[in-house]
Design a protein around this motif. Structure first.
Motif, PDB file in Angstrom:
ATOM      1  N   VAL A  53      46.901  41.182  42.621  1.00 32.74           N
ATOM      2  CA  VAL A  53      45.718  40.730  42.632  1.00 32.74           C
ATOM      3  C   VAL A  53      45.261  39.743  41.553  1.00 32.74           C
ATOM      4  CG1 VAL A  53      43.304  41.709  42.463  1.00 32.74           C
ATOM      5  CG2 VAL A  53      45.069  42.816  44.049  1.00 32.74           C
ATOM      6  N   LYS A  54      45.849  40.224  40.478  1.00 26.72           N
ATOM      7  CA  LYS A  54      45.394  39.229  39.168  1.00 26.72           C
ATOM      8  C   LYS A  54      45.701  37.999  38.993  1.00 26.72           C
ATOM      9  CE  LYS A  54      46.717  42.866  36.139  1.00 26.72           C
ATOM     10  NZ  LYS A  54      47.108  43.244  34.810  1.00 26.72           N
ATOM     11  N   VAL A  55      47.292  37.938  39.827  1.00 24.01           N
ATOM     12  CA  VAL A  55      47.683  36.426  39.676  1.00 24.01           C
ATOM     13  C   VAL A  55      47.271  35.518  40.756  1.00 24.01           C
ATOM     14  CG1 VAL A  55      49.532  37.107  38.278  1.00 24.01           C
ATOM     15  CG2 VAL A  55      49.795  37.051  40.965  1.00 24.01           C
ATOM     16  N   CYS A  56      46.657  36.235  41.886  1.00 21.78           N
ATOM     17  CA  CYS A  56      46.374  35.285  43.071  1.00 21.78           C
ATOM     18  C   CYS A  56      45.140  34.313  42.612  1.00 21.78           C
ATOM     19  CB  CYS A  56      45.771  36.183  44.226  1.00 21.78           C
ATOM     20  SG  CYS A  56      45.407  35.149  45.704  1.00 21.78           S
ATOM     21  N   PRO A  57      45.772  32.990  42.796  1.00 26.95           N
ATOM     22  CA  PRO A  57      44.883  31.764  42.328  1.00 26.95           C
ATOM     23  C   PRO A  57      43.515  31.844  43.284  1.00 26.95           C
ATOM     24  CG  PRO A  57      46.693  30.847  43.588  1.00 26.95           C
ATOM     25  CD  PRO A  57      46.953  32.353  43.579  1.00 26.95           C
ATOM     26  N   VAL A  58      43.650  32.188  44.561  1.00 24.14           N
ATOM     27  CA  VAL A  58      42.562  31.911  45.382  1.00 24.14           C
ATOM     28  C   VAL A  58      41.702  33.317  45.894  1.00 24.14           C
ATOM     29  CG1 VAL A  58      43.221  29.702  46.238  1.00 24.14           C
ATOM     30  CG2 VAL A  58      43.854  31.900  47.459  1.00 24.14           C
ATOM     31  N   CYS A 109      45.077  32.740  52.056  1.00 23.56           N
ATOM     32  CA  CYS A 109      45.790  32.611  51.246  1.00 23.56           C
ATOM     33  C   CYS A 109      46.684  31.350  51.492  1.00 23.56           C
ATOM     34  CB  CYS A 109      47.125  33.597  51.794  1.00 23.56           C
ATOM     35  SG  CYS A 109      48.621  33.539  51.190  1.00 23.56           S
ATOM     36  N   ILE A 110      47.117  30.518  50.058  1.00 21.86           N
ATOM     37  CA  ILE A 110      47.738  29.449  50.319  1.00 21.86           C
ATOM     38  C   ILE A 110      49.159  29.228  50.140  1.00 21.86           C
ATOM     39  CG2 ILE A 110      45.591  28.290  49.324  1.00 21.86           C
ATOM     40  CD1 ILE A 110      47.239  28.165  46.745  1.00 21.86           C
ATOM     41  N   CYS A 149      51.461  30.399  48.044  1.00 22.97           N
ATOM     42  CA  CYS A 149      51.975  30.101  46.636  1.00 22.97           C
ATOM     43  C   CYS A 149      53.115  31.066  46.177  1.00 22.97           C
ATOM     44  CB  CYS A 149      50.844  29.891  45.573  1.00 22.97           C
ATOM     45  SG  CYS A 149      50.186  31.408  45.044  1.00 22.97           S
ATOM     46  N   ARG A 150      53.129  32.312  46.746  1.00 25.80           N
ATOM     47  CA  ARG A 150      54.000  33.533  46.618  1.00 25.80           C
ATOM     48  C   ARG A 150      54.025  33.947  45.299  1.00 25.80           C
ATOM     49  NH1 ARG A 150      56.043  29.338  48.742  1.00 25.80           N
ATOM     50  NH2 ARG A 150      57.952  28.892  47.320  1.00 25.80           N
ATOM     51  N   PHE A 151      52.877  33.929  44.469  1.00 25.02           N
ATOM     52  CA  PHE A 151      52.768  34.335  43.010  1.00 25.02           C
ATOM     53  C   PHE A 151      52.827  35.735  43.224  1.00 25.02           C
ATOM     54  CE2 PHE A 151      52.829  34.152  38.802  1.00 25.02           C
ATOM     55  CZ  PHE A 151      51.891  33.858  37.862  1.00 25.02           C
ATOM     56  N   TRP A 198      60.886  31.871  44.681  1.00 25.50           N
ATOM     57  CA  TRP A 198      60.514  30.559  43.871  1.00 25.50           C
ATOM     58  C   TRP A 198      62.018  29.876  43.353  1.00 25.50           C
ATOM     59  CZ3 TRP A 198      56.176  31.671  39.581  1.00 25.50           C
ATOM     60  CH2 TRP A 198      55.161  31.637  40.400  1.00 25.50           C
ATOM     61  N   LEU A 234      53.826  25.075  48.460  1.00 25.21           N
ATOM     62  CA  LEU A 234      52.793  25.733  49.130  1.00 25.21           C
ATOM     63  C   LEU A 234      52.990  26.127  50.494  1.00 25.21           C
ATOM     64  CD1 LEU A 234      49.380  24.722  47.424  1.00 25.21           C
ATOM     65  CD2 LEU A 234      50.875  26.533  46.900  1.00 25.21           C
ATOM     66  N   GLN A 254      41.412  35.594  35.669  1.00 24.83           N
ATOM     67  CA  GLN A 254      42.427  36.414  35.518  1.00 24.83           C
ATOM     68  C   GLN A 254      43.863  35.741  36.229  1.00 24.83           C
ATOM     69  OE1 GLN A 254      41.737  39.455  38.615  1.00 24.83           O
ATOM     70  NE2 GLN A 254      41.841  40.998  37.026  1.00 24.83           N
ATOM     71  N   SER A 255      43.702  34.825  37.069  1.00 23.28           N
ATOM     72  CA  SER A 255      45.094  33.987  37.507  1.00 23.28           C
ATOM     73  C   SER A 255      45.578  32.985  36.794  1.00 23.28           C
ATOM     74  CB  SER A 255      44.726  33.683  39.035  1.00 23.28           C
ATOM     75  OG  SER A 255      45.956  32.909  39.356  1.00 23.28           O
TER      76      SER A 255
END
Lengths: 254, 431
Positions: free
Chosen positions: A67-72, A90-91, A93-95, B63, B121, B140-141
């Motif tokens: 949850v923290k890393v999701c950019p969107v 979701c875009i 990015c697989r973060f 990745w 992406l 946060q991100s």
């Protein structure tokens, strides 16, 4: 507001993988996507060896790195404990995938409808049972079951089910579409030995509350501070002496 | 005297050789192939890459080359402002001749870095979500932070390049009144011949701002993508900040040396860009590479001495396991040997050879590309939980994207050379 948790009794799990099958059928996840997974671990040295089977749903952590890393903000945490993915946002990015220490995230590398078993609509599988794809052979009499619950929004977000779009990440949702109706997740409902339990910790009479009162309750990778909501009863944490079952003999330390 | 200088500096703009057209054609062909590869990926999905989910059942790396390529481009993108800061803030005028050569490198490579992310992406059509939800995610991100700093860096570097170029553009407009008028006129919006002191002041402050931004980028948001993830053994750790920053500065100086050597050679600017520029840049590069080798040693020694088992497994894979051939070749052939030569030429001026410095810098750039791969991928193949050890084999699509973005970078750079003065017109050092 309920506080959901998941308890797994390792003394009962026998590694049948019914939970894995149930999850797959319930959520229409594609090939290569095991939202529910069962570790097959081994301990000891021949002839003193023993198994441990360890089911691994998503931990729905209280301090979730995903949850923290999701950019969107597609991956989010609900107040009742569910950690869910908004497939419309979701875009890809697989973060979340690389930030999860439990490896519960699965990306849609292929188009979901090209990634189902038996490839109903494509030429894949042609010739296996005669010519034509599986769908053609049975004259498209039965289409693969698409659970209509997965098209509904929950909390105004598209979070249920696994076969939505190419290029987005999905993971175990604790069957949010079933819990909404008061049903347990598919894995829990289908376990033949009642090893899996799901319920509300705020309800002192619930199964999960009672199970947690027993000793030897632990959580996976607790030291990483993710605060997982999946508790294990019995068994032990995987580690040096509890290893992947096909570890080569040379690599087994005495 | 000034007229003659300008003639030499204007060589790229007054004539184009056949070999230039040939190189441009080859680059465009590679870019065309890269576009085709990307369209295949858009149509079929990222399954055409070698990336796969970690854990079971796919046991892959989510990745791969796209991300390591991205980090590599960002590293080189520090070159421009590193040189410009040295010239402008430290007032080391003697390196002025390579100022714009380095700045264009920055602008082009930071754009390619962004392009690699978009290519990675799953849903690039939703990229605007990063802007839409920025307000709630930037707290946060690490990716949101990354997006912020890279956008800022691109904007500031492009602005710096542009405002310091205005005076030369005005000179060009006077010299070639008819040519490129459609391009120069809008760029010279409200140009005044006496604007130089003001522009210098703005440029000074821009340079001063971009320097900490370099640290915020390569010593900050980029390493934090990895160093803040407790999930992956070998990623998590405070060392990533200075580790990545050193790699970036090393790539930056090496990149400037490579590009400046090629530009100097291509246009016969040996009197304008003197040998001492490369001797000194080579000496600085030697010091930076030493620091980087030290960081590699630090990281591995720490893990080997008392590292937790998952970290130890990753280190084993790098030093003695399946990545060992790549690791040791990169370290010895790509970092240590060039470092040795660069130090030798720094302390013994007679050992200096332009070609040897160029080759050392080129080897270092390639080594740092390989090293970024070794940062991103091995940790993902050795998860903490007892999944199968993963494998990752990049496909033709990924290699095409790598080749294509490099070719596109070079092509854009050449385009700049043909449209704008890459060599400053008036204030370059005298012959």
């Amino acid at each position: 507001m309920p506080r959901y948790a998941y308890v797994i009794d390792l003394n009962r799990c026998m590694g049948c993988n019914a939970c894995v099958e149930a999850c797959k059928i319930e959520n229409n996840t594609g090939e290569g996507m095991l939202w529910m997974y069962v570790f097959r671990l081994e301990k000891g040295k021949y002839p003193d060896v023993n198994w441990q089977f360890m089911p691994r749903p998503c931990m729905h952590c209280d301090n979730p790195p995903c949850v923290k890393v999701c950019p969107v903000g597609a991956r989010f945490k609900r107040e009742d404990g569910f950690t869910l993915t908004d497939f419309d946002r979701c875009i890809g990015c697989r973060f979340c995938e690389v930030s999860c220490p439990y490896g519960v995230n699965y990306f849609n590398w292929k188009k979901p409808k090209d990634n189902q078993y038996f490839a109903w609509h494509e030429e894949e599988g042609a010739g296996v049972y005669g010519s034509g794809s599986a769908g053609q052979i049975i004259g498209n009499a039965v289409v693969p079951y698409e659970n209509p619950d997965h098209k509904k929004l929950y909390g105004e977000r598209l979070v249920s089910g696994g076969a939505h779009y190419l290029g987005v990440v999905g993971k175990c949702t604790w069957c949010v579409h079933r819990v909404e109706k008061g049903l347990p997740p598919a894995c829990v409902a289908n376990c033949p030995v009642h090893a899996l339990h799901f319920g509300d910790l705020d309800d002192p009479g619930s199964e999960v509350s009672n199970l947690l009162k027993r000793g030897n309750v632990w959580r996976l990778l607790e030291e990483l501070g993710t605060e997982p909501r999946v508790y294990y009863l019995g068994g032990q944490q995987p580690g040096h002496d509890l290893r992947l079952w096909y570890t080569r003999r040379q690599e087994v330390k005495a | 005297m000034k007229a003659k200088h300008d003639e030499i500096a204007l060589r790229p703009l007054t004539g184009t050789s056949q070999s230039f057209y040939l190189v441009a054609a080859v680059l465009l062909a590679i870019v065309g192939w890269f576009i085709y590869a990307y369209l295949v990926q858009v149509r079929t999905g990222l399954v055409v890459t070698g990336q796969r989910d970690m854990g079971m059942p796919l046991a892959g790396a989510p990745w791969g080359l796209y991300i390591s390529n991205f980090v590599w481009f960002v590293g080189i993108a520090h070159g421009g402002i590193a040189v410009s800061a040295i010239i402008r803030v430290l007032k080391l005028e003697r390196y002025h001749s390579i100022g714009r050569i380095a700045e264009v490198l920055t602008v082009v490579t930071i754009m390619m870095a962004g392009l690699n992310i978009i290519i990675d992406l799953g849903r690039p059509d939703r990229i605007l979500n990063m802007v839409l939800y920025f307000g709630s995610r930037v707290w946060q991100s690490p990716l949101a932070w990354d997006f912020t700093v890279i956008s800022l860096y691109l904007t500031l570097s492009t602005t710096y390049l542009y405002i310091t170029m205005r005076e030369d553009l005005a000179g060009l407009r006077d010299k070639f009144p008819g040519r490129w008028k459609w391009l120069y006129k809008p760029l010279l919006f409200r140009y005044r011949p006496d604007e130089k002191p003001k522009v210098d002041q703005i440029a000074w402050w821009l340079a001063v701002t971009i320097v900490p931004m370099m640290v915020a980028l390569s010593g900050g948001v980029i390493p934090w993508l990895f160093g803040l993830q407790g999930s992956q053994a070998g990623w998590f750790g405070a060392v990533q900040g200075p580790y990545f920053l050193t790699a970036a500065l090393t790539s930056a100086i090496a990149g400037v040396i490579v590009v400046a050597t090629l530009v100097r050679r291509g246009y016969g600017w040996h009197t304008r860009i003197k040998d001492e520029v490369f001797r000194h840049a080579g000496a600085l590069l030697a010091i930076l590479v030493t620091f980087y080798i030290w960081f590699i040693f630090q990281e591995q020694l720490t893990i080997r001495f008392a590292g937790p088992i998952p970290e130890f497994r990753v280190s084993e894979a790098l030093l003695t396991g399946r990545f060992a051939p790549i690791f040791w070749t990169m370290l010895v052939g790509g970092l240590i040997l060039p470092m040795v030569y660069l130090f030798v030429q720094a302390v013994r001026p007679r050992a200096y050879r332009g070609g040897a410095v160029f080759i050392s810098a080129a080897l270092i750039i390639v080594a740092l590309w390989v090293k970024r791969f070794l940062i991103v991928v091995p940790s993902l193949l050795y998860p903490r939980l007892p999944y199968a050890v993963g494998t990752y084999s990049p496909t033709w699509v990924e290699w095409s994207v790598v080749a294509g973005t490099i070719a596109l970078a070079i092509f854009l750079y050449l385009l700049f050379i043909k449209l704008f003065p890459i060599m400053e017109l008036r204030r370059s050092s005298d012959a």
